[in-house]
Design an enzyme around this catalytic site. Structure first.
Site, mmCIF file in Angstrom:
data_model
loop_
_atom_site.group_PDB
_atom_site.id
_atom_site.type_symbol
_atom_site.label_atom_id
_atom_site.label_comp_id
_atom_site.label_asym_id
_atom_site.label_seq_id
_atom_site.Cartn_x
_atom_site.Cartn_y
_atom_site.Cartn_z
ATOM 1 N N LYS A 189 -50.098 -9.311 15.924
ATOM 2 C CA LYS A 189 -49.303 -10.197 15.004
ATOM 3 C C LYS A 189 -49.281 -11.619 15.409
ATOM 4 O O LYS A 189 -47.969 -11.011 16.750
ATOM 5 C CB LYS A 189 -48.717 -9.312 13.416
ATOM 6 C CG LYS A 189 -47.752 -9.251 14.292
ATOM 7 C CD LYS A 189 -46.879 -8.153 12.837
ATOM 8 C CE LYS A 189 -45.649 -7.273 13.580
ATOM 9 N NZ LYS A 189 -45.448 -5.951 12.173
ATOM 10 N N ARG A 236 -41.396 -1.777 1.454
ATOM 11 C CA ARG A 236 -41.575 -2.507 1.237
ATOM 12 C C ARG A 236 -43.559 -2.863 0.868
ATOM 13 O O ARG A 236 -43.597 -2.170 -0.275
ATOM 14 C CB ARG A 236 -42.242 -3.086 2.607
ATOM 15 C CG ARG A 236 -42.133 -4.520 2.984
ATOM 16 C CD ARG A 236 -41.922 -4.826 4.842
ATOM 17 N NE ARG A 236 -42.603 -4.035 5.469
ATOM 18 C CZ ARG A 236 -43.123 -4.519 6.815
ATOM 19 N NH1 ARG A 236 -42.694 -5.169 7.616
ATOM 20 N NH2 ARG A 236 -44.003 -3.606 7.388
ATOM 21 N N HIS A 295 -44.414 3.331 7.029
ATOM 22 C CA HIS A 295 -43.996 2.733 8.173
ATOM 23 C C HIS A 295 -41.999 2.808 8.231
ATOM 24 O O HIS A 295 -41.939 3.440 7.180
ATOM 25 C CB HIS A 295 -43.837 0.777 7.605
ATOM 26 C CG HIS A 295 -43.977 -0.679 8.974
ATOM 27 N ND1 HIS A 295 -43.967 -0.119 10.464
ATOM 28 C CD2 HIS A 295 -42.758 -1.601 8.873
ATOM 29 C CE1 HIS A 295 -43.377 -1.240 11.301
ATOM 30 N NE2 HIS A 295 -42.867 -1.799 10.243
ATOM 31 N N ARG A 349 -48.753 2.061 16.865
ATOM 32 C CA ARG A 349 -48.920 1.040 16.355
ATOM 33 C C ARG A 349 -47.686 -0.009 17.633
ATOM 34 O O ARG A 349 -47.546 -0.406 16.386
ATOM 35 C CB ARG A 349 -48.689 0.304 15.395
ATOM 36 C CG ARG A 349 -49.512 1.431 13.855
ATOM 37 C CD ARG A 349 -49.563 0.495 12.774
ATOM 38 N NE ARG A 349 -48.407 0.699 11.941
ATOM 39 C CZ ARG A 349 -47.703 1.822 11.591
ATOM 40 N NH1 ARG A 349 -48.778 2.133 10.850
ATOM 41 N NH2 ARG A 349 -46.560 1.369 10.599
ATOM 42 N N TYR A 402 -25.102 -35.019 19.240
ATOM 43 C CA TYR A 402 -24.989 -35.057 18.099
ATOM 44 C C TYR A 402 -23.288 -34.324 17.802
ATOM 45 O O TYR A 402 -22.794 -33.173 18.056
ATOM 46 C CB TYR A 402 -25.517 -34.085 16.993
ATOM 47 C CG TYR A 402 -26.624 -35.146 17.221
ATOM 48 C CD1 TYR A 402 -26.914 -36.269 16.960
ATOM 49 C CD2 TYR A 402 -28.734 -34.344 17.467
ATOM 50 C CE1 TYR A 402 -27.860 -37.358 16.691
ATOM 51 C CE2 TYR A 402 -29.242 -35.090 17.431
ATOM 52 C CZ TYR A 402 -29.429 -36.639 16.948
ATOM 53 O OH TYR A 402 -30.491 -37.078 16.988
ATOM 54 N N CYS A 454 -30.817 -29.641 20.774
ATOM 55 C CA CYS A 454 -31.100 -31.260 19.658
ATOM 56 C C CYS A 454 -32.833 -31.292 19.456
ATOM 57 O O CYS A 454 -33.028 -29.731 19.609
ATOM 58 C CB CYS A 454 -30.849 -32.419 20.423
ATOM 59 S SG CYS A 454 -29.583 -33.207 20.451
ATOM 60 N N MET A 455 -33.091 -31.524 18.032
ATOM 61 C CA MET A 455 -34.922 -30.959 18.033
ATOM 62 C C MET A 455 -35.579 -30.837 19.396
ATOM 63 O O MET A 455 -36.619 -30.291 19.324
ATOM 64 C CB MET A 455 -35.142 -31.900 17.513
ATOM 65 C CG MET A 455 -36.685 -31.524 16.879
ATOM 66 S SD MET A 455 -37.764 -32.910 15.696
ATOM 67 C CE MET A 455 -36.277 -33.307 14.424
ATOM 68 N N ASP A 456 -35.151 -32.076 20.328
ATOM 69 C CA ASP A 456 -36.237 -32.156 21.448
ATOM 70 C C ASP A 456 -35.478 -31.849 22.884
ATOM 71 O O ASP A 456 -36.418 -31.856 24.027
ATOM 72 C CB ASP A 456 -37.266 -33.059 21.477
ATOM 73 C CG ASP A 456 -37.411 -33.589 20.184
ATOM 74 O OD1 ASP A 456 -38.453 -32.960 19.653
ATOM 75 O OD2 ASP A 456 -37.368 -34.465 19.892
HETATM 76 C C1 LIG Z 1 -44.848 -5.284 13.149
HETATM 77 C C2 LIG Z 1 -45.717 -3.630 13.015
HETATM 78 C C3 LIG Z 1 -45.902 -2.855 13.713
HETATM 79 C C4 LIG Z 1 -45.381 -3.243 15.476
HETATM 80 O O1 LIG Z 1 -43.465 -2.773 15.617
HETATM 81 P P1 LIG Z 1 -42.729 -2.584 16.647
HETATM 82 O O2 LIG Z 1 -41.387 -2.999 15.911
HETATM 83 O O3 LIG Z 1 -42.946 -4.314 17.688
HETATM 84 O O4 LIG Z 1 -43.465 -1.991 17.483
HETATM 85 C C5 LIG Z 1 -46.387 -1.520 13.321
HETATM 86 N N1 LIG Z 1 -46.522 -1.194 12.472
HETATM 87 C C6 LIG Z 1 -46.314 -2.065 11.232
HETATM 88 C C7 LIG Z 1 -46.601 -2.170 9.773
HETATM 89 C C8 LIG Z 1 -45.839 -3.841 11.756
HETATM 90 O O5 LIG Z 1 -45.722 -4.008 10.329
#
Ligand SMILES: *Cc1c(COP(=O)(O)O)cnc(C)c1O
Length: 394
Positions: free
Chosen positions: A43, A141, A172, A228, A272, A319-321
């Site tokens: 992601k 969540r 999770h 995951r 700045y 700064c921005m850049d």
């Molecule tokens: C982002 C995410 C992960 C991965 O988590 P890490 O801490 O980066 O290993 C696994 N499961 C879900 C549901 C997530 O949103």
């Protein structure tokens, strides 16, 4: 994406992604997790590293599946000819069901209503949608709450919907990074009871999964059928000490080049707000990178950069850049010299996790915050093999 030989020189601020490090991390995590399968979490554009290149590397080195947060990320992978199962872990709004179905993405559902709507959309399109039922065991969540009085019946009804295939059930963990948090045990116990209840009813989704990086590393009981990992794939810390303890390798380096060096007298304000004023005759280097690239403004007068193999302080506001660093003590520094924001130079190294510490956040936020304006160069065997994105300015 093309070979670097075919593109013009890019701007002097770039990210290098070491695909060998990703490959090593995937293999290391897969060995630990076996016999569980590995679903590489890519992601947020592969945590800022570039989802497609990370995904290809992960799949070539043992990952069987991919996970993303939103439908567009899955579509992007499919358009790059990635054919493995891809799970969208976030909420998919009904108006994206068609897109998700067309690109054969697996979706997360948190309620029976959601599953019904999705199944109906799939039937309308003459397709079958594969879903993972999310259970909230304490993260608070997404997910059906673990204490829902009829969770097993709900799951059974979802599994029975035409047009829908229940392939997974997952949760999770909120505190897997903290060995002292009692919540982790509780969450795993809740999930274990749910899995057992489903089993008793003859409902055994193929894939039961609970482990993010921290849980995969620390908690064998959380590995189930599928793990995951996200952050650990990239060689960053899911918890302090993990990278060293499990021999993970940071994949990302962030570099720039000195744009200008100037000798200034004591009493010279920098940037700045004139929040920094030199206290001695100083040499100040200007670097062509700023908060629009993801070098956060919170690093003003706080962060460090490597120049000439030494740590030098960021002085004045980011700064921005652009950003200024004090190279008075760094030996000879010339225009065009490499400066390292994240990565190694000589014997020194700055990790994304260290940078995160300077601004009271986590490595995840640092790497996902590196801007799209910064080109990514992909390395294999220390040599560039691809670059993305190609500049639209060329
Ligand atoms: C982002 C995410 C992960 C991965 O988590 P890490 O801490 O980066 O290993 C696994 N499961 C879900 C549901 C997530 O949103």
């Amino acid at each position: 994406m093309e070979g670097p030989g075919r593109v013009r020189p890019m701007r002097p601020t770039w990210v290098e992604v070491d695909l060998d490090a990703i490959a090593h991390n995937v293999e290391t995590l897969q060995r630990l997790a076996a016999p569980a399968e590995l679903m590489a979490v890519v992601k947020a554009d592969g945590y800022g590293h570039g989802a497609v290149m990370v995904a290809r590397t992960a799949l070539a080195h043992g990952a069987r599946r991919l996970a993303v947060a939103v439908v567009e990320e899955g579509v992007h992978l499919r358009q790059s000819a990635i054919a493995c199962p891809i799970l969208v872990m976030g909420w998919t709004p009904p108006w994206q069901y068609g897109l998700a179905l067309r690109y054969d993405l697996e979706l997360t559902v948190s309620s029976e209503e959601e599953a019904r709507a999705l199944a109906e959309a799939a039937r309308r399109e003459g397709r079958r949608v594969r879903v993972h039922l999310k259970v909230d065991t304490g993260m608070g969540r997404l997910g059906l709450r673990w204490d829902h009085p009829r969770l097993a019946e709900v799951a059974a009804r979802i599994a029975g919907l035409g047009g829908l295939e229940l392939v997974g059930v997952f949760t999770h963990l909120a505190t897997a990074d903290d060995p002292d948090a009692p919540l982790t045990e509780e969450q795993l116990a809740r999930f274990g009871r749910i899995v057992a209840t489903l089993d008793e009813r003859g409902l055994r989704p193929l894939l039961r999964h609970a482990a993010n990086s921290a849980a995969l590393l620390r908690l064998p009981g959380a590995r189930y059928d599928l793990v995951r990992p996200g952050i650990a794939l990239y060689g960053l810390e899911p918890f302090r000490g993990a990278v060293a303890a499990f021999d993970l390798r940071p994949a990302l380096a962030w570099k720039t080049r000195v744009a200008l060096v100037k000798e200034v007298p004591a009493g010279t304000p920098i940037s700045y707000g004139a929040t920094f004023v030199t206290r001695r005759p100083s040499r100040i280097a200007v670097l062509p990178v700023g908060y629009a690239d993801g070098l956060r403004r919170a690093l003003s007068n706080r962060g460090q950069v490597l120049v000439g193999g030494r740590r030098v302080p960021i002085v004045g506001r980011v700064c921005m850049d652009q950003v200024m660093v004090d190279v008075t003590d760094a030996g000879p520094v010339a225009v065009g010299d490499e400066a390292v924001l994240i990565g190694r130079q000589g014997d020194e190294a700055i990790t994304a996790d260290e940078m995160a510490g300077w601004m009271d956040t986590i490595g995840y936020e640092v790497v996902t915050g590196i801007g799209r304006r910064v080109p990514r160069i992909y390395l294999r065997g220390g040599r560039p093999v691809a670059q993305a994105p190609l500049s639209h300015l060329l």
